[in-house]
Enzyme design. Structure first.
Site, short mmCIF file in Angstrom:
data_model
loop_
_atom_site.label_atom_id
_atom_site.label_comp_id
_atom_site.label_asym_id
_atom_site.label_seq_id
_atom_site.Cartn_x
_atom_site.Cartn_y
_atom_site.Cartn_z
N HIS A 180 0.81 -1.29 -0.01
CA HIS A 180 -0.13 0.15 -0.04
C HIS A 180 0.96 1.26 0.01
CE1 HIS A 180 0.30 0.25 4.17
NE2 HIS A 180 -0.64 -0.61 4.90
N HIS A 183 -6.12 -8.46 14.83
CA HIS A 183 -6.17 -7.24 13.95
C HIS A 183 -6.87 -7.57 12.83
CE1 HIS A 183 -4.73 -3.51 12.15
NE2 HIS A 183 -3.26 -3.93 11.66
N GLU A 213 -7.09 -6.01 9.75
CA GLU A 213 -6.29 -5.55 8.66
C GLU A 213 -5.99 -6.66 7.61
OE1 GLU A 213 -2.76 -3.20 8.80
OE2 GLU A 213 -3.04 -2.10 7.08
N ASP A 227 -3.98 -8.03 5.54
CA ASP A 227 -2.86 -8.67 5.58
C ASP A 227 -2.79 -9.94 6.75
OD1 ASP A 227 -2.36 -6.50 7.26
OD2 ASP A 227 -0.40 -6.37 7.09
N HIS A 231 -2.30 -1.42 15.85
CA HIS A 231 -2.06 -0.45 15.02
C HIS A 231 -3.55 0.39 14.44
CE1 HIS A 231 -1.70 -0.62 10.16
NE2 HIS A 231 -1.64 0.41 10.47
N ASP A 289 1.11 -5.97 14.95
CA ASP A 289 2.06 -5.37 14.07
C ASP A 289 3.15 -4.86 14.90
OD1 ASP A 289 0.58 -5.80 11.49
OD2 ASP A 289 -0.40 -4.02 11.53
N TYR A 333 9.68 -0.10 9.51
CA TYR A 333 8.47 -0.49 9.74
C TYR A 333 7.69 0.65 10.70
CZ TYR A 333 4.18 -3.30 10.30
OH TYR A 333 2.87 -3.64 10.48
N HIS A 369 4.77 -9.67 11.34
CA HIS A 369 5.37 -9.50 10.09
C HIS A 369 6.94 -9.78 10.68
CE1 HIS A 369 2.43 -7.66 7.59
NE2 HIS A 369 2.13 -7.11 8.68
#
Lengths: 53, 404
Positions: free
Chosen positions: B29, B83, B85, B87, B150, B169, B197, B228
């Protein structure tokens, strides 16, 4: 005066403190904050706030 | 531990990494992921079986193959979503369809967010509150709400028996690697990616992250498994102390000169400012906005004390890539920095006025009038730029020493 909490991040608006960094003077009631003001912590809109103790 | 075990995907006995490595992603993104990434998911096998997080949707089959190699999918009791999101939660529809007996475990805000991404009508959702626990057998899952680390719905999952924190995250890095642990990859690479990050994803949430770190300080942690990159099992002190500095946005005596240029006039000024700062003893970096992407610039800004931002006037405004970089930086909300604007012009010096407005909007302390040059800078203008660079170096030293 009534405090308001940001539903997104939990930041609390205390009218006694205001948000002077973003142009809201101490002593400003939540209702009198401009509508385009956003949470100084996460950017959520004014409509994302709820009354809190 | 034997070498193959040490290098494998086992975090603790009965707890395995089952995620996916994205070797080829270079644009996440807009974030330039020059080393790729991973989407980490973890399987805990106890009396009950729990999957912690999922992966980006195109990797769902890989995740399910990894889980199937260790457990019958029908025996998965819980899928924890830390989370919403995509991903991490993008595979939930596929995973929940493949694991017919699994309950989805998340907090109320996450449930609401997932309902706005997916058709969740057929899902069995177990909503947990801050501090709530689920007993798996020998182990317990303890949930810690971490709003804005996040997103509003974000949470950590902690396993007290293994002193293991699934930090989503937080502490992550976009780093594709066949190694799963921090001691199997050069530490400077892991810390550099953790910094990139933090700067690009988390910089603006320093307040909530600082409070979360304080709260997490009460947990006994010997391993941190983010969503990640590699898992922290050896260098926890290094990443925790780096986060403390980043949350505080602790400045180094570093001056950044961020600019764009048309016919090299603004570039000559940029070089002079940079030379002046370096000659005065600061670390100085020249960052051309069309040569260096916003991802790298944001990472440099995280620990820079001073910023000089430059653009010539083009079409009565600033150059578009400078506008893009400054809009991005403004959104990341750096704080405690000082700086000034500079640039050349032909017949209207609008660019430096607009650059100064960006600095003010970013709450950068403006420490000098804009430096301007009509067309190419002459010797006196370049002397002025070198002097401004020296002044920024001095200011940067003061800020790095904790003064203003």
């Amino acid at each position: 005066m009534q405090k308001f909490v940001c539903d997104a991040c939990g930041w609390v608006y205390d009218p006694a403190q205001g948000d002077p960094e973003n142009g809201v003077a101490p002593g400003t009631a939540f209702a009198d904050i401009p509508d385009d003001w956003v949470c100084p912590e996460c950017g959520a809109g004014k409509d994302q706030f709820s009354p809190t103790d | 531990m034997s070498e193959p075990e040490k290098a494998g995907h086992v975090l603790k006995e009965g707890i395995d990494w089952v995620g996916a490595v994205d070797w080829t992603v270079r644009d996440f993104h807009g974030y330039e992921t020059s080393r790729g990434s991973t989407y980490n998911a973890y399987l805990i096998r106890d009396e009950k079986t729990a999957l912690i997080d999922t992966v980006k949707a195109p990797f769902a089959a890989e995740l399910l193959a990894n889980v199937s190699a260790l457990a019958d999918l029908a025996k998965v009791d819980y899928v924890v979503c830390n989370h919403a999101e995509p991903d991490h939660a993008g595979s939930l529809p596929t995973v929940l369809a493949a694991c017919p007996n699994a309950e989805l475990v998340c907090d109320a805000k996450c449930r609401d967010a997932l309902g706005l991404y997916h058709d969740t009508s057929g899902w069995r959702i177990h909503v947990v509150n801050d501090g709530e626990t689920i007993r798996l057998g020998r182990r317990t899952l303890q949930f810690v709400q971490t709003p804005m680390v996040h997103w509003p719905e974000s949470m950590f999952t902690y396993v007290p028996e293994d002193k293991l924190l699934f930090s989503m995250d937080g502490f992550g890095q976009h780093l594709a690697t066949s190694a799963r642990f921090d001691d199997l990859v050069p530490l400077d690479v892991v810390l550099a990616e953790a910094k990139t990050y933090y700067a690009n994803i988390l910089m603006l949430y320093g307040g909530p992250i600082g409070r979360t770190l304080q709260a997490a300080g009460g947990l006994d942690i010997e391993m941190i498994a983010p969503s990640h990159g590699v898992i922290w099992r050896t260098h926890l002190d290094a990443i925790l102390s780096a986060y403390a500095d980043w949350v505080a946005m602790k400045p180094a005596a570093k001056v950044l000169v961020i600019y764009d240029t048309m016919w090299k006039s603004t570039e000559a000024m940029a070089r002079a400012i940079c030379d002046g700062a370096a000659a005065a003893g600061a670390e100085a970096k020249l960052l051309h906005a069309r040569a260096t992407g916003g991802t790298v610039i944001a990472t440099e800004v995280l620990d820079a004390a001073c910023l000089a931002v430059g653009s010539p006037t083009l079409n009565a405004t600033i150059m578009p890539q400078m506008a893009a970089v400054l809009t991005y930086l403004k959104g990341l909300r750096p704080h405690g920095k000082a700086g000034l604007a500079f640039g050349s012009y032909g017949w209207g010096a609008n660019a430096t006025k607009e650059l100064a407005e960006y600095l003010t909007a970013m709450k950068v302390e403006v420490v000098g009038e804009p430096l301007v040059s009509q067309y190419a800078p002459n010797a006196a203008t370049l002397d002025g730029c070198r002097a401004a660079g020296a002044m920024l170096a001095e200011k940067a030293r003061h800020l790095a020493a904790g003064n203003t």
